[in-house]
Design a protein around this motif. Structure first.
Motif, PDB file in Angstrom:
ATOM      1  N   GLY A  61      13.289  38.776 -75.678  1.00 57.24           N
ATOM      2  CA  GLY A  61      13.969  37.859 -74.777  1.00 57.24           C
ATOM      3  C   GLY A  61      14.908  38.568 -73.830  1.00 57.24           C
ATOM      4  N   ILE A  62      15.612  39.584 -74.330  1.00 54.06           N
ATOM      5  CA  ILE A  62      16.492  40.383 -73.480  1.00 54.06           C
ATOM      6  C   ILE A  62      15.675  41.057 -72.395  1.00 54.06           C
ATOM      7  CG2 ILE A  62      18.033  42.377 -73.441  1.00 54.06           C
ATOM      8  CD1 ILE A  62      18.713  41.700 -76.393  1.00 54.06           C
ATOM      9  N   ASP A  63      14.554  41.637 -72.779  1.00 55.57           N
ATOM     10  CA  ASP A  63      13.690  42.350 -71.833  1.00 55.57           C
ATOM     11  C   ASP A  63      13.068  41.393 -70.820  1.00 55.57           C
ATOM     12  OD1 ASP A  63      13.116  44.955 -71.263  1.00 55.57           O
ATOM     13  OD2 ASP A  63      11.378  45.115 -72.578  1.00 55.57           O
ATOM     14  N   ARG A  64      12.743  40.183 -71.258  1.00 55.59           N
ATOM     15  CA  ARG A  64      12.120  39.199 -70.366  1.00 55.59           C
ATOM     16  C   ARG A  64      13.052  38.803 -69.237  1.00 55.59           C
ATOM     17  NH1 ARG A  64      10.470  32.999 -71.985  1.00 55.59           N
ATOM     18  NH2 ARG A  64      12.719  32.901 -72.384  1.00 55.59           N
ATOM     19  N   GLY A  65      14.331  38.542 -69.564  1.00 56.70           N
ATOM     20  CA  GLY A  65      15.290  38.182 -68.533  1.00 56.70           C
ATOM     21  C   GLY A  65      15.425  36.689 -68.333  1.00 56.70           C
ATOM     22  N   ALA A  66      15.725  36.297 -67.099  1.00 57.34           N
ATOM     23  CA  ALA A  66      16.082  34.911 -66.796  1.00 57.34           C
ATOM     24  C   ALA A  66      15.140  34.312 -65.763  1.00 57.34           C
ATOM     25  CB  ALA A  66      17.526  34.844 -66.293  1.00 57.34           C
ATOM     26  N   ASN A  67      15.172  32.974 -65.706  1.00 56.35           N
ATOM     27  CA  ASN A  67      14.335  32.232 -64.766  1.00 56.35           C
ATOM     28  C   ASN A  67      15.077  30.952 -64.397  1.00 56.35           C
ATOM     29  OD1 ASN A  67      12.359  30.551 -63.560  1.00 56.35           O
ATOM     30  ND2 ASN A  67      10.713  31.578 -64.676  1.00 56.35           N
ATOM     31  N   PRO A  68      15.268  30.670 -63.106  1.00 60.44           N
ATOM     32  CA  PRO A  68      16.040  29.481 -62.721  1.00 60.44           C
ATOM     33  C   PRO A  68      15.318  28.164 -62.961  1.00 60.44           C
ATOM     34  CG  PRO A  68      15.154  30.573 -60.778  1.00 60.44           C
ATOM     35  CD  PRO A  68      14.870  31.473 -61.944  1.00 60.44           C
ATOM     36  N   GLN A  69      14.033  28.207 -63.255  1.00 59.43           N
ATOM     37  CA  GLN A  69      13.271  26.979 -63.463  1.00 59.43           C
ATOM     38  C   GLN A  69      13.699  26.310 -64.771  1.00 59.43           C
ATOM     39  OE1 GLN A  69      10.929  25.922 -61.208  1.00 59.43           O
ATOM     40  NE2 GLN A  69      10.570  24.024 -62.304  1.00 59.43           N
ATOM     41  N   ALA A  70      14.126  25.057 -64.714  1.00 59.22           N
ATOM     42  CA  ALA A  70      14.568  24.333 -65.908  1.00 59.22           C
ATOM     43  C   ALA A  70      13.367  23.824 -66.698  1.00 59.22           C
ATOM     44  CB  ALA A  70      15.469  23.174 -65.513  1.00 59.22           C
ATOM     45  N   ILE A  71      13.365  24.077 -67.999  1.00 54.49           N
ATOM     46  CA  ILE A  71      12.280  23.564 -68.846  1.00 54.49           C
ATOM     47  C   ILE A  71      12.438  22.064 -69.050  1.00 54.49           C
ATOM     48  CG2 ILE A  71      11.318  23.613 -71.183  1.00 54.49           C
ATOM     49  CD1 ILE A  71      11.763  26.570 -71.256  1.00 54.49           C
ATOM     50  N   TYR A  72      13.675  21.628 -69.329  1.00 55.66           N
ATOM     51  CA  TYR A  72      13.900  20.203 -69.567  1.00 55.66           C
ATOM     52  C   TYR A  72      14.075  19.496 -68.228  1.00 55.66           C
ATOM     53  CZ  TYR A  72      14.278  21.174 -74.483  1.00 55.66           C
ATOM     54  OH  TYR A  72      13.987  21.559 -75.779  1.00 55.66           O
ATOM     55  N   ASN A  73      13.039  18.756 -67.857  1.00 58.05           N
ATOM     56  CA  ASN A  73      13.024  18.078 -66.562  1.00 58.05           C
ATOM     57  C   ASN A  73      12.231  16.789 -66.722  1.00 58.05           C
ATOM     58  OD1 ASN A  73      12.727  17.173 -63.962  1.00 58.05           O
ATOM     59  ND2 ASN A  73      11.973  19.114 -63.126  1.00 58.05           N
ATOM     60  N   GLY A  74      12.959  15.686 -66.790  1.00 57.21           N
ATOM     61  CA  GLY A  74      12.305  14.392 -67.002  1.00 57.21           C
ATOM     62  C   GLY A  74      11.782  13.750 -65.746  1.00 57.21           C
ATOM     63  N   LYS A  75      11.821  14.465 -64.618  1.00 64.25           N
ATOM     64  CA  LYS A  75      11.420  13.866 -63.342  1.00 64.25           C
ATOM     65  C   LYS A  75      10.184  14.511 -62.721  1.00 64.25           C
ATOM     66  CE  LYS A  75      16.227  12.685 -62.246  1.00 64.25           C
ATOM     67  NZ  LYS A  75      17.349  12.871 -61.274  1.00 64.25           N
ATOM     68  N   ARG A  76       9.718  15.630 -63.261  1.00 59.67           N
ATOM     69  CA  ARG A  76       8.620  16.328 -62.583  1.00 59.67           C
ATOM     70  C   ARG A  76       7.332  15.512 -62.637  1.00 59.67           C
ATOM     71  NH1 ARG A  76       9.787  20.696 -66.569  1.00 59.67           N
ATOM     72  NH2 ARG A  76       8.922  20.007 -68.544  1.00 59.67           N
ATOM     73  N   LEU A  77       6.596  15.558 -61.558  1.00 60.84           N
ATOM     74  CA  LEU A  77       5.381  14.756 -61.428  1.00 60.84           C
ATOM     75  C   LEU A  77       4.164  15.447 -62.027  1.00 60.84           C
ATOM     76  CD1 LEU A  77       5.898  13.327 -57.827  1.00 60.84           C
ATOM     77  CD2 LEU A  77       6.468  12.279 -60.035  1.00 60.84           C
ATOM     78  N   THR A  78       4.219  16.777 -62.104  1.00 60.78           N
ATOM     79  CA  THR A  78       3.120  17.516 -62.723  1.00 60.78           C
ATOM     80  C   THR A  78       3.705  18.484 -63.746  1.00 60.78           C
ATOM     81  OG1 THR A  78       3.170  19.207 -60.983  1.00 60.78           O
ATOM     82  CG2 THR A  78       1.621  17.371 -60.706  1.00 60.78           C
ATOM     83  N   ALA A  79       2.917  18.801 -64.744  1.00 62.30           N
ATOM     84  CA  ALA A  79       3.382  19.683 -65.817  1.00 62.30           C
ATOM     85  C   ALA A  79       3.665  21.078 -65.271  1.00 62.30           C
ATOM     86  CB  ALA A  79       2.341  19.760 -66.922  1.00 62.30           C
ATOM     87  N   ASP A  80       4.686  21.712 -65.819  1.00 59.02           N
ATOM     88  CA  ASP A  80       5.043  23.072 -65.419  1.00 59.02           C
ATOM     89  C   ASP A  80       4.202  24.099 -66.169  1.00 59.02           C
ATOM     90  OD1 ASP A  80       6.930  22.486 -63.539  1.00 59.02           O
ATOM     91  OD2 ASP A  80       8.668  22.858 -64.823  1.00 59.02           O
ATOM     92  N   PRO A  81       4.056  25.293 -65.593  1.00 66.59           N
ATOM     93  CA  PRO A  81       3.409  26.391 -66.337  1.00 66.59           C
ATOM     94  C   PRO A  81       4.232  26.725 -67.577  1.00 66.59           C
ATOM     95  CG  PRO A  81       3.612  26.922 -63.991  1.00 66.59           C
ATOM     96  CD  PRO A  81       4.425  25.691 -64.223  1.00 66.59           C
ATOM     97  N   LEU A  82       3.560  27.215 -68.596  1.00 62.19           N
ATOM     98  CA  LEU A  82       4.207  27.522 -69.869  1.00 62.19           C
ATOM     99  C   LEU A  82       4.924  28.872 -69.799  1.00 62.19           C
ATOM    100  CD1 LEU A  82       1.278  26.499 -72.232  1.00 62.19           C
ATOM    101  CD2 LEU A  82       3.298  25.150 -71.666  1.00 62.19           C
ATOM    102  N   THR A  83       6.117  28.933 -70.378  1.00 65.96           N
ATOM    103  CA  THR A  83       6.884  30.182 -70.418  1.00 65.96           C
ATOM    104  C   THR A  83       7.473  30.392 -71.814  1.00 65.96           C
ATOM    105  OG1 THR A  83       8.858  29.033 -69.582  1.00 65.96           O
ATOM    106  CG2 THR A  83       7.452  30.123 -67.958  1.00 65.96           C
ATOM    107  N   ARG A  84       6.666  30.174 -72.834  1.00 64.19           N
ATOM    108  CA  ARG A  84       7.143  30.309 -74.208  1.00 64.19           C
ATOM    109  C   ARG A  84       7.178  31.779 -74.614  1.00 64.19           C
ATOM    110  NH1 ARG A  84       2.548  26.445 -76.422  1.00 64.19           N
ATOM    111  NH2 ARG A  84       1.496  27.948 -75.041  1.00 64.19           N
ATOM    112  N   LEU A  85       8.338  32.201 -75.066  1.00 65.63           N
ATOM    113  CA  LEU A  85       8.519  33.586 -75.496  1.00 65.63           C
ATOM    114  C   LEU A  85       7.590  33.883 -76.668  1.00 65.63           C
ATOM    115  CD1 LEU A  85      10.269  36.076 -74.868  1.00 65.63           C
ATOM    116  CD2 LEU A  85      11.933  35.222 -76.529  1.00 65.63           C
ATOM    117  N   PHE A  86       6.980  35.060 -76.653  1.00 63.04           N
ATOM    118  CA  PHE A  86       6.035  35.544 -77.659  1.00 63.04           C
ATOM    119  C   PHE A  86       4.658  34.895 -77.553  1.00 63.04           C
ATOM    120  CE2 PHE A  86      10.246  35.915 -79.715  1.00 63.04           C
ATOM    121  CZ  PHE A  86      10.309  37.294 -79.856  1.00 63.04           C
ATOM    122  N   GLU A  87       4.476  33.956 -76.631  1.00 67.28           N
ATOM    123  CA  GLU A  87       3.189  33.274 -76.544  1.00 67.28           C
ATOM    124  C   GLU A  87       2.520  33.399 -75.190  1.00 67.28           C
ATOM    125  OE1 GLU A  87       2.504  29.393 -78.371  1.00 67.28           O
ATOM    126  OE2 GLU A  87       4.577  29.425 -79.068  1.00 67.28           O
TER     127      GLU A  87
END
Length: 779
Positions: free
Chosen positions: A70-96
């Protein structure tokens, strides 16, 4: 194509390749001095100071600092919890969903550590800049010790937009938000800790994998992977069922760990490689999605991250468990003719997918570790967010239908006949329409309830009796027979036993409900899904709550059922109040003698407590030897607090009592918020009834997201209790916090936090995980 264009593209690709290859590997051997530094000092420090906010899905800026990866991966401004998005977001699960730094960079993650060969290791490190910013602008420069932090200095709202600058944007960030260094909205770390991290960063921030597992672990892995990967069709179907129900769990080996804190956890994963070979994870949105390989292997992958309480689901694997699995799934003769497909319509419906496995065995499997089963939706990805959890009351008890009732012998035939009516929204996957499927599932549930009602009426007008024997008593030893759920607005907790005063509502869960809860909110829920997926999930859970309440009300006299339903749904529309009873009308009375002059629900609760007395956990009761008598006498009076006084208190507070005679103790103080009803998706506050709020006090830790911290000397506990019992206003609460609170601005915040976690780990070694401070109030 023009040769110059081709040459340009070739140069561009070469440059891109060079850019990708330029990211240095910072991993060193775990046995090296640098490896030991990271494993023994750096990661433990990050756990205590950073993972308390930066862990799991809801970490700000997706910056998960609970592991080297996770430290090596870093950060991403895209919020995972978003109850308003019209289409599903790409997956960004650590280790997967990615396994190298380069792969994460293509997914929008930027580094917090320098990745340039000729870089200034500190000045090009976002982590250092954030820590240094706090050192240069400590919180005490802006707010006095243990005072409320001024409005506007930070954004503490749960759904506030994250500020996620990269190194190039940091100067502007620091200029406009000088106090927003890390840790955010909390005191800075100690000088010695800062210097330790600085030396580590100056050395290139070396990271290290976990040490190699010893022979004992390898033997246990071999035993369980052999069991899970048998070649028969029956074994493969059973293993698929086990995996789809345990995939979230942190499994550990009981024979190796005993009752002490587990040193090593594992997750059951799907792999394209067989046991003995390196694991190659099959990464899909859901555990039942098409693996697109000829043969799935179920493997035990070591957990590589530090454990956070909010997502910790411990599950023991031992010889006793293995024998139980063998007895449940293989002792009873049945045939499996073929393996089911992975189409969404089939795979999302366990009553079709696993129809070959006897329903009794499936129910028993889920029932015998029901706390884990229910905790799946409490601690899984769905747990974050008030919209997901306002479908349940703040405090209720859970019972289960007895699996050994002879009348349930026909359950397989009934479920087979009703399997189409038991379809659930996840079959529409992650881009569901907002409303266009709602009528369909409402109609299906109504049809199922009608058939269920008719079956129950026929059953109880025949040879079966509707009595307390319909409630499972844990086989006389299993404490999973009775559970208590506490909801803390946008998080929740499940504990064993009937804890607190008798609640307003209770659930009686049968197998079809339990299985649908799991496939709706755990196996079938996609936190990255669109608004339609999230909305339909929440609305369908309304049905399951009401059906569970219907089962409980069935044990009460007819006139009481109606009165209680009206009370539980005060102010709700007639269509809501009549939904279940309009389709599953029960016209038989229970074979239970209710005395005159005593409320029927109160009597039923007493009878159930007596029936389950042998298996009721006392762990969260004040009346137990582990609670010093002085503490018990004083804290017991808090259970009398209700109404407006209770409503002033936070959702969940942790009270540390410093006691030289009996040892320091921690108690959880929960405010149970009352509502006229919880059938409105977006009108929770308008349905609040603070005059009915009440308090539950429990020894130990209940909940992962404390909203308040208190510290009291044992000699002052009486004063604390007295002040808390006299709260009438926000001013009173502020005075309580001034005297006994550990606010965000408290100079001893981190020392208190360390002691809190120390007591947590000592008292609850298997259930222990880092607390999350994202919900701490500023009051």
């Amino acid at each position: 194509m023009n040769k110059y264009v081709m040459a340009f593209i070739a140069c561009l690709l070469t440059a891109c390749g060079a850019e990708q290859q330029s990211v240095p590997s910072r991993y060193v051997a775990v046995e090296s001095d640098s490896g030991q530094l990271y494993r023994q000092q750096i990661q433990p420090l990050l756990d205590k100071r950073c993972v308390v906010c930066h862990g799991c899905y809801d970490a700000p800026c997706q910056l998960n600092l609970a592991s080297a990866q996770g430290i090596d991966r870093g950060a991403n401004p895209q919020a995972i919890y978003n109850g308003k998005r019209l289409t599903a977001d790409p997956l960004t699960r650590l280790f997967e969903d990615a396994h190298t730094v380069n792969e994460w960079r293509t997914k929008g993650f930027f580094p917090i550590l320098t990745e340039k060969h000729d870089a200034q290791l500190l000045q090009d490190s976002l982590m250092f800049k954030m820590l240094e910013l706090k050192q240069r602008n400590p919180l005490e420069n802006a707010v006095k010790h243990n005072e409320i932090i001024p409005d506007g200095l930070f954004e503490f709202a749960l759904n506030a937009t994250d500020s996620c600058p990269d190194v190039g944007q940091f100067q502007k960030y620091a200029g406009s938000k000088p106090y927003w260094g890390m840790p955010y909205g909390l005191p800075g770390i100690a000088s010695a800790d800062f210097e330790l991290l600085q030396r580590w960063l100056e050395a290139g921030a070396p990271l290290a994998e976990l040490p190699v597992l010893d022979a004992g672990y390898r033997d246990q892995i071999r035993i369980w992977e052999n069991f899970l990967n048998g070649d028969s069709i029956k074994q493969r179907l059973v293993s698929r069922y086990i995996y789809e129900h345990l995939f979230q769990g942190h499994v550990y080996f009981g024979e190796l760990e005993g009752s002490n804190a587990a040193k090593t956890y594992f997750k059951i994963v799907r792999s394209s490689t067989e046991p003995g070979q390196p694991i190659n994870i099959i990464s899909t949105r859901r555990p039942y999605d098409d693996p697109q390989v000829d043969r799935v292997y179920y493997r035990l992958q070591r957990v590589q991250y530090s454990i956070a309480a909010k997502s910790h689901l411990p599950y023991v694997l031992n010889n006793k468990r293995l024998q139980r699995f063998e007895a449940l799934f293989f002792a009873t003769p049945y045939e499996v003719e073929e393996l089911p497909e992975y189409t969404p319509e089939l795979a999302s419906n366990p009553f079709k997918t696993f129809a070959a496995i006897p329903a009794h065995a499936r129910y028993r499997f889920m029932l015998e570790h029901s706390q884990f089963t229910i905790d799946g939706f409490i601690k899984g990805a769905v747990c974050r967010g008030q919209v997901a959890l306002n479908v349940i009351n703040d405090h209720f008890w859970v019972f289960f239908v007895n699996p050994d009732q002879e009348a349930l012998a026909e359950m397989d035939d009934f479920l087979s006949a009703q399997s189409d009516q038991l379809n659930i929204p996840p079959e529409r996957e992650s881009n569901a329409g907002v409303l266009n499927y709602w009528t369909e599932y409402s109609t299906l549930q109504a049809a199922y309830l009608k058939e269920k009602g008719e079956a129950l009426n026929k059953l109880f007008k025949g040879d079966a009796n509707l009595d307390l024997d319909w409630v499972w008593q844990g086989d006389g030893h299993n404490q999973n027979a009775a559970l208590t759920v506490f909801r803390h607005f946008d998080s929740a907790t499940v504990v064993e036993g009937l804890v607190g005063q008798p609640p307003k509502t209770a659930w009686l869960i049968d197998y079809p409900i339990l299985e649908r809860i799991h496939y709706l909110l755990v196996a079938g829920f996609d936190v990255y899904g669109n608004v339609g997926h999230q909305l339909s999930t929440r609305l369908y859970m309304d049905f399951l709550r009401m059906e569970s309440e219907f089962n409980f009300l069935a044990l009460l006299p007819g006139e009481t059922r109606t009165a209680l339903r009206e009370h539980w749904y005060r102010g709700a529309s007639d269509s809501v109040k009549n939904y279940v009873y309009g389709h599953a009308y029960l016209d038989v009375e229970p074979e239970i003698t209710y005395p005159k002059g005593q409320p029927a629900k109160e009597f039923l609760f007493q009878q159930l407590q007596q029936k389950l007395s042998k298996v009721l956990s006392k762990r969260y009761r004040l009346e137990q030897p582990a609670v010093p008598e002085q503490h018990r006498q004083l804290l017991r009076s808090l259970h009398d607090i209700q109404g407006e006084t209770a409503s002033v208190l936070p959702e969940m507070g942790l009270l540390m009592v410093l006691d030289k005679n009996h040892g320091d103790r921690v108690y959880t103080v929960v405010r149970n918020s009352a509502h006229s009803h919880i059938a409105s998706l977006l009108q929770e506050q308008s349905n609040r009834m603070p005059e009915e709020d009440y308090i539950t006090v429990m020894p130990g830790f209940v909940g992962a997201y404390p909203t308040a911290l208190w510290q009291v000397e044992a000699a002052s506990l009486g004063d604390f209790v007295s002040r808390l019992g006299k709260l009438n206003s926000e001013y009173d609460y502020r005075e309580l916090m001034h005297r006994y609170g550990i606010r965000r601005s408290h100079s001893g915040f981190w020392q208190h936090s360390d002691r809190l976690h120390e007591i947590f780990q000592q008292s609850t070694p298997i259930g222990y995980g880092m607390l999350d401070y994202n919900r701490l109030e500023n009051r």
